[in-house]
Design a protein around this motif. Structure first.
Motif, short mmCIF file in Angstrom:
data_model
loop_
_atom_site.label_atom_id
_atom_site.label_comp_id
_atom_site.label_asym_id
_atom_site.label_seq_id
_atom_site.Cartn_x
_atom_site.Cartn_y
_atom_site.Cartn_z
N ASN A 203 2.10 -8.61 -19.80
CA ASN A 203 3.30 -9.30 -20.27
C ASN A 203 3.62 -10.50 -19.40
O ASN A 203 4.05 -11.56 -19.91
N GLN A 204 3.44 -10.36 -18.08
CA GLN A 204 3.71 -11.48 -17.18
C GLN A 204 2.76 -12.64 -17.45
O GLN A 204 3.16 -13.80 -17.45
N TRP A 205 1.49 -12.31 -17.66
CA TRP A 205 0.49 -13.34 -17.98
C TRP A 205 0.85 -14.05 -19.29
O TRP A 205 0.80 -15.28 -19.37
N LEU A 206 1.24 -13.28 -20.30
CA LEU A 206 1.53 -13.87 -21.61
C LEU A 206 2.75 -14.79 -21.53
O LEU A 206 2.75 -15.89 -22.11
N ALA A 207 3.78 -14.38 -20.81
CA ALA A 207 4.96 -15.23 -20.64
C ALA A 207 4.59 -16.51 -19.89
O ALA A 207 5.11 -17.60 -20.21
N HIS A 208 3.70 -16.39 -18.91
CA HIS A 208 3.24 -17.55 -18.14
C HIS A 208 2.51 -18.54 -19.05
O HIS A 208 2.75 -19.76 -18.97
N ARG A 209 1.68 -18.04 -19.93
CA ARG A 209 0.94 -18.91 -20.85
C ARG A 209 1.88 -19.57 -21.86
O ARG A 209 1.69 -20.73 -22.24
N ILE A 210 2.88 -18.83 -22.32
CA ILE A 210 3.84 -19.40 -23.27
C ILE A 210 4.66 -20.51 -22.59
O ILE A 210 4.93 -21.56 -23.20
N LYS A 211 5.01 -20.31 -21.34
CA LYS A 211 5.71 -21.36 -20.60
C LYS A 211 4.85 -22.62 -20.52
O LYS A 211 5.35 -23.74 -20.71
N LEU A 212 3.56 -22.44 -20.26
CA LEU A 212 2.62 -23.56 -20.21
C LEU A 212 2.58 -24.28 -21.56
O LEU A 212 2.62 -25.51 -21.63
N LYS A 214 4.82 -24.35 -23.86
CA LYS A 214 6.08 -25.05 -24.10
C LYS A 214 6.07 -26.44 -23.45
O LYS A 214 6.59 -27.42 -24.01
N ILE A 215 5.47 -26.52 -22.28
CA ILE A 215 5.36 -27.82 -21.60
C ILE A 215 4.47 -28.75 -22.42
O ILE A 215 4.80 -29.94 -22.61
N LEU A 216 3.34 -28.25 -22.90
CA LEU A 216 2.44 -29.07 -23.71
C LEU A 216 3.12 -29.53 -25.00
O LEU A 216 2.84 -30.61 -25.50
N LYS A 222 1.08 -37.52 -20.31
CA LYS A 222 1.23 -37.97 -18.92
C LYS A 222 2.18 -37.07 -18.15
O LYS A 222 1.89 -36.62 -17.04
N ASP A 223 3.36 -36.77 -18.75
CA ASP A 223 4.34 -35.92 -18.08
C ASP A 223 3.85 -34.48 -18.00
O ASP A 223 4.10 -33.79 -17.00
N ALA A 224 3.15 -34.02 -19.05
CA ALA A 224 2.60 -32.67 -19.03
C ALA A 224 1.55 -32.53 -17.93
O ALA A 224 1.46 -31.50 -17.27
N HIS A 225 0.78 -33.59 -17.72
CA HIS A 225 -0.24 -33.59 -16.67
C HIS A 225 0.40 -33.36 -15.30
O HIS A 225 -0.09 -32.57 -14.48
N MET A 226 1.51 -34.01 -15.05
CA MET A 226 2.22 -33.85 -13.78
C MET A 226 2.81 -32.45 -13.67
O MET A 226 2.69 -31.79 -12.63
N GLN A 247 -4.13 -29.20 -30.61
CA GLN A 247 -4.45 -27.95 -31.30
C GLN A 247 -3.29 -27.57 -32.22
O GLN A 247 -2.13 -27.67 -31.83
N PRO A 248 -3.57 -27.13 -33.44
CA PRO A 248 -2.49 -26.94 -34.42
C PRO A 248 -1.56 -25.77 -34.13
O PRO A 248 -0.42 -25.76 -34.59
N HIS A 249 -2.04 -24.76 -33.39
CA HIS A 249 -1.19 -23.61 -33.09
C HIS A 249 -0.42 -23.83 -31.80
O HIS A 249 -0.90 -24.49 -30.88
N PHE A 250 0.79 -23.27 -31.73
CA PHE A 250 1.59 -23.39 -30.50
C PHE A 250 0.84 -22.84 -29.29
O PHE A 250 0.83 -23.45 -28.22
N PHE A 251 0.21 -21.67 -29.43
CA PHE A 251 -0.49 -21.03 -28.32
C PHE A 251 -1.87 -21.65 -28.18
O PHE A 251 -2.72 -21.50 -29.06
N LYS A 252 -2.09 -22.35 -27.09
CA LYS A 252 -3.30 -23.14 -26.93
C LYS A 252 -4.46 -22.31 -26.36
O LYS A 252 -4.26 -21.43 -25.52
N ILE A 253 -5.66 -22.62 -26.84
CA ILE A 253 -6.87 -21.97 -26.35
C ILE A 253 -7.48 -22.83 -25.25
O ILE A 253 -7.74 -24.01 -25.45
#
Length: 373
Positions: A203-212, A214-216, A222-226, A247-253
């Motif tokens: 669950n912690q990993w999945l929340a971490h990826r979703i946070k990532l 959201k930034i994308l 440029k701002d996402a890179h920083m 990528q068309p889906h919110f959750f990126k591969i």
């Protein structure tokens, strides 16, 4: 903390897990052959956990718990239907015990025969009916919109609050067992607590990826890179970030991610963050997976491994596995009753997925269990 992909103000409603408002029906993995040495019972239980139901069943018909096969655990505070297997030699005792079982909230709905004993995981999924109360009319449009998105895009496949005990902290005991600071003689309980710790890390990993993600979604490349460099310590070029954002889906591969044919098939690993895998994901042909770390698991690679590492505890000696990070609810339907402010939902989820996680995606915040959401 469980995060969700959609950015809208939280919605409140009343949800109580009760046999009247929460109904679960198991969907078997295969049809019964009507031949063989195993008796298949379709059982409807109310106010009982699966283990409590099995204990009562064994006491009434006079068999051992190890003779009972079942595919999965069903909620206690619900009206649930599931299949169990018994040796066919117990058929006469089962027939004679139906009234006694019914008096204990265990009703046998059907009989069949099969060649094999039912094992854990031998189910396709579960069908749910949920009644939400105190759903205000001004929230209905928002709920309708998010349900449409869920039908297309799916939901994160978190473990629900039920996985972590009454106070939501049994994973801490699992960690203590792993660290060697706590010993539990009951092997089954010890294994359960350790698996709860594995679930917590997932669950912690999945929340971490979703946070990532959201930034994308929210920032320019440029701002996402920083931001990704500062918060996630990712060594990734602006061009790679641009391709991820496309990528068309919110959750990126990401390169090195574990992918699995959906809902059945083989596990494989993404060679790079290519658009072909991303298209297959949005088309529900494959889904990314997260690691339940343990023995005998192949780790993800490249960027995916970098993102996984903070959620790996190398001391875990239990068997590891992979779990869908994202699932797609099927047959999602709803009916609103304005006079009562009730919203009735029906849908199907693959095995191991939690109906309360779909509710969390609807209200955009965690459900702890209990009443008001």
């Amino acid at each position: 903390m469980r995060l969700y992909p959609h950015s809208f103000s939280p919605i409140s409603f009343h949800f109580a897990q009760s046999p009247r408002d929460f109904i679960v029906q198991e969907i078997p993995l295969y049809e019964w052959s009507d031949q063989g040495e195993h008796l298949i019972l379709q059982i409807r239980k109310k106010g009982l956990s699966t283990q409590e139901m099995i204990k009562i069943l064994c006491q009434v018909i006079g068999c051992k718990t190890k003779e009972v096969g079942y595919a999965g655990l069903k909620d206690k505070n619900a009206l649930t239907t599931q299949y169990i297997s018994l040796p066919y030699s117990l058929y006469a005792k089962v027939i004679a015990s139906q009234d006694t079982l019914a008096s204990k909230n265990i009703k046998i709905l059907s009989f069949a025969r099969h060649h094999n004993k039912i094992r854990i995981g031998h189910l396709k999924g579960n069908a749910f009916f949920i009644r939400l109360k105190k759903v205000m009319p001004h929230d209905l449009c928002k709920l309708e919109s998010i349900m449409q998105k869920i039908s297309i895009e799916g939901i994160p496949n978190y473990f629900g609050f039920q996985r972590f005990g009454k106070f939501g902290d049994n994973f801490l005991e699992g960690k203590q067992i792993i660290d060697g600071s706590k010993k539990i003689r009951d092997r089954q309980l010890s294994e359960f607590l350790i698996s709860s710790y594995q679930s917590h890390l997932f669950n912690q990993w999945l929340a971490h990826r979703i946070k990532l993600c959201k930034i994308l979604q929210a920032f320019s490349p440029k701002d996402a890179h920083m931001a990704l460099g500062d918060q996630f310590h990712l060594t990734i070029s602006a061009q790679e970030i641009k391709l991820l954002a496309q990528q068309p889906h919110f959750f990126k591969i990401f390169q090195g991610d574990a992918l699995h044919h959906y809902p059945y098939g083989k596990l494989f690993f993404a060679q790079d963050a290519n658009m072909q895998d991303a298209q297959r994901f949005i088309q529900k042909d494959i889904s990314p997976c997260g690691l339940l770390y343990g023995k005998k698991t192949t780790l993800p690679t490249d960027l995916a491994l970098h993102l996984q590492m903070p959620f790996i505890d190398p001391k875990i000696g239990a068997i590891g596995s992979y779990r869908f990070a994202w699932v797609f609810p099927q047959k999602l339907k709803y009916h609103y009753i304005p006079q009562k402010a009730h919203l009735e939902l029906s849908f199907e989820l693959p095995k191991g997925s939690y109906a309360t996680i779909l509710l969390e995606a609807l209200c955009n915040h965690e459900i702890k269990g209990g009443d008001d959401v």
